[in-house]
Enzyme design. Structure first.
Site, PDB file in Angstrom:
ATOM      1  N   GLY A 106       0.813  -1.198   0.000  1.00  0.00           N
ATOM      2  CA  GLY A 106       0.000   0.000   0.000  1.00  0.00           C
ATOM      3  C   GLY A 106       0.850   1.254   0.000  1.00  0.00           C
ATOM      4  O   GLY A 106       2.069   1.198   0.151  1.00  0.00           O
ATOM      5  N   GLY A 154      -0.711  -4.813   0.887  1.00  0.00           N
ATOM      6  CA  GLY A 154      -1.929  -4.508   0.159  1.00  0.00           C
ATOM      7  C   GLY A 154      -2.183  -5.435  -1.010  1.00  0.00           C
ATOM      8  O   GLY A 154      -3.332  -5.705  -1.360  1.00  0.00           O
ATOM      9  N   GLU A 177       4.982  -6.496   7.931  1.00  0.00           N
ATOM     10  CA  GLU A 177       4.521  -5.296   8.653  1.00  0.00           C
ATOM     11  C   GLU A 177       5.125  -5.125  10.041  1.00  0.00           C
ATOM     12  O   GLU A 177       5.235  -3.989  10.527  1.00  0.00           O
ATOM     13  CB  GLU A 177       2.994  -5.301   8.743  1.00  0.00           C
ATOM     14  CG  GLU A 177       2.294  -4.951   7.450  1.00  0.00           C
ATOM     15  CD  GLU A 177       2.241  -6.105   6.454  1.00  0.00           C
ATOM     16  OE1 GLU A 177       1.853  -5.873   5.303  1.00  0.00           O
ATOM     17  OE2 GLU A 177       2.604  -7.243   6.847  1.00  0.00           O
ATOM     18  N   ASP A 185      -2.202  -6.789   8.198  1.00  0.00           N
ATOM     19  CA  ASP A 185      -3.617  -6.446   8.073  1.00  0.00           C
ATOM     20  C   ASP A 185      -4.223  -7.006   6.796  1.00  0.00           C
ATOM     21  O   ASP A 185      -3.918  -8.116   6.416  1.00  0.00           O
ATOM     22  CB  ASP A 185      -3.792  -4.927   8.187  1.00  0.00           C
ATOM     23  CG  ASP A 185      -3.138  -4.151   7.058  1.00  0.00           C
ATOM     24  OD1 ASP A 185      -2.181  -4.663   6.440  1.00  0.00           O
ATOM     25  OD2 ASP A 185      -3.569  -3.007   6.780  1.00  0.00           O
TER      26      ASP A 185
END
Length: 404
Positions: A106, A154, A177, A185
């Site tokens: 992302g 992402g 992450e 996530d």
């Protein structure tokens, strides 16, 4: 945490391995710094095949490794809702432009800059991204993601929840992450704990990279097809969806699966691999990463007294202690939550990270100053109390909660 975990030296012989790891992580993070000739309208390109029954969604930021930004999430969401309502479209295929990445992550830097000044992008990006991830996982038509090249963060959210995920010999999967003060996530709380044994917890905490056939063998991808044969897959899909094709309108999933199974069996033999590269360590992973706390995982690894276990301790020592703790609870809870509940929990966690310190420090260390020496706050696991972790899972005001 033992002193050995905090002071493990980096062996000179492993310097290049660490350098490679950091390089890939920087590719995952670097988005806004990379030049792109595409306009916002061109960042996502949709097209149809000759039959009109296959709709292609192309992530079109190849110079930025197809990194996902807010504009792209909105375009893809709009397109997929239109596709779902269009009876002429039978199958959706998502892929990335270029030959380096499906989607490397992302727009992390834009989010951190927004978070620093309280800009609403820090809320909007995660909100729209998770809405899109949930839409992919509940989509009413066959969805195929071509995970060719780097598939991180992402990019995982855009693919792993789909019906079918096709890996190639160039696929590189990771959820890194915890090294930037975030957590795995985009639905990681749902799919990671549902992998074999404690593999999901291991991937979440260490950011270990799966490559090529490993992505399929781990259960992240459903099929393996070499890059050179992806056009063959597209041809077969067009034939299935043509006016005289054999794809039924009532239940097309079975036929699509049969087609992918056939191609998988036909082409995967040239990249034969009978077991996961991590297979020799899976017994240790299952034993050590099935502990009720991160401290328990560290202690279990220390008790192994093997070179492999020492390397995992080195890796964990570099991660944000807060990220390790919240990711551990995230996956523990996610194993019992529904698909939608996982995203609602993760949205609360994302806003906790926006209000904290480690996310900004992680991006600074890896992307901005590039010293790769983040100063985490708190600095050690013992100082990340249960009460501190609770803040990341607390309900938001009702108007701030994620609505799916």
């Amino acid at each position: 945490m033992s002193a050995s975990l905090m002071r493990l030296p980096l062996a000179a012989g492993r310097f290049m391995a660490r350098l490679e790891r950091l390089t890939v992580l920087k590719q995952h993070l670097t988005t806004t710094r990379m030049a792109s000739t595409t306009t916002p309208e061109d960042e996502v390109v949709t097209s149809s095949d000759g039959s009109g029954g296959v709709k292609y969604i192309l992530l079109n930021r190849p110079k930025a490794l197809n990194s996902l930004n807010l504009n792209m999430t909105k375009i893809i969401t709009r397109e997929m809702r239109e596709i779902e309502a269009d009876p002429s479209v039978r199958v959706v295929v998502m892929e990335g432009a270029g030959d380096k990445a499906f989607c490397a992550g992302g727009d992390i830097r834009a989010v951190t800059e927004a978070g620093k000044v309280g800009d609403k992008l820090a809320q909007d990006f995660f909100r729209y991204e998770y809405i899109l991830n949930h839409l992919i996982g509940t989509f009413g038509k066959p969805f195929i993601a071509i995970q060719d090249g780097i598939t991180m963060g992402g990019g995982v959210g855009l693919s792993v929840h789909g019906d079918f995920r096709v890996a190639t010999e160039y696929t590189l999967f990771a959820m890194p992450e915890t090294f930037i003060g975030l957590f795995p996530d985009v639905g990681g709380s749902h799919f990671l704990p549902r992998l074999t044994g404690s593999l999901g917890m291991y991937l979440a905490l260490t950011g270990y990279r799966l490559k090529a056939r490993d992505v399929t063998l781990a259960g992240v991808a459903t099929h393996f097809i070499p890059r050179a044969q992806i056009p063959t897959l597209k041809e077969h899909l067009s034939e299935l969806c043509s006016s005289n094709g054999k794809l039924p309108s009532s239940n097309p999933m079975t036929i699509i699966k049969q087609e992918l199974d056939s191609l998988h069996q036909k082409f995967s033999t040239e990249h034969a691999q009978s077991e996961l590269t991590l297979a020799p360590h899976m017994e240790t992973i299952n034993r050590c990463f099935d502990q009720p706390s991160v401290e328990g995982i560290v202690e279990a690894l220390e008790n192994e007294k093997t070179e492999w276990a020492k390397q995992q301790l080195k890796t964990l020592s570099k991660m944000s202690p807060t990220s390790l703790k919240i990711a551990h609870r995230q996956l523990t809870l996610g194993a019992q939550l529904s698909f939608a509940e996982c995203f609602k929990m993760e949205y609360r966690m994302s806003q906790g990270c926006m209000a904290g310190k480690d996310f900004y420090e992680g991006v600074r260390a890896v992307l901005v100053d590039r010293d790769n020496s983040p100063q985490w706050t708190p600095a050690i696991l013992q100082d990340v109390t249960d009460e501190f972790v609770d803040q990341y899972f607390a309900r938001l005001p009702e108007d701030k909660e994620l609505q799916l």
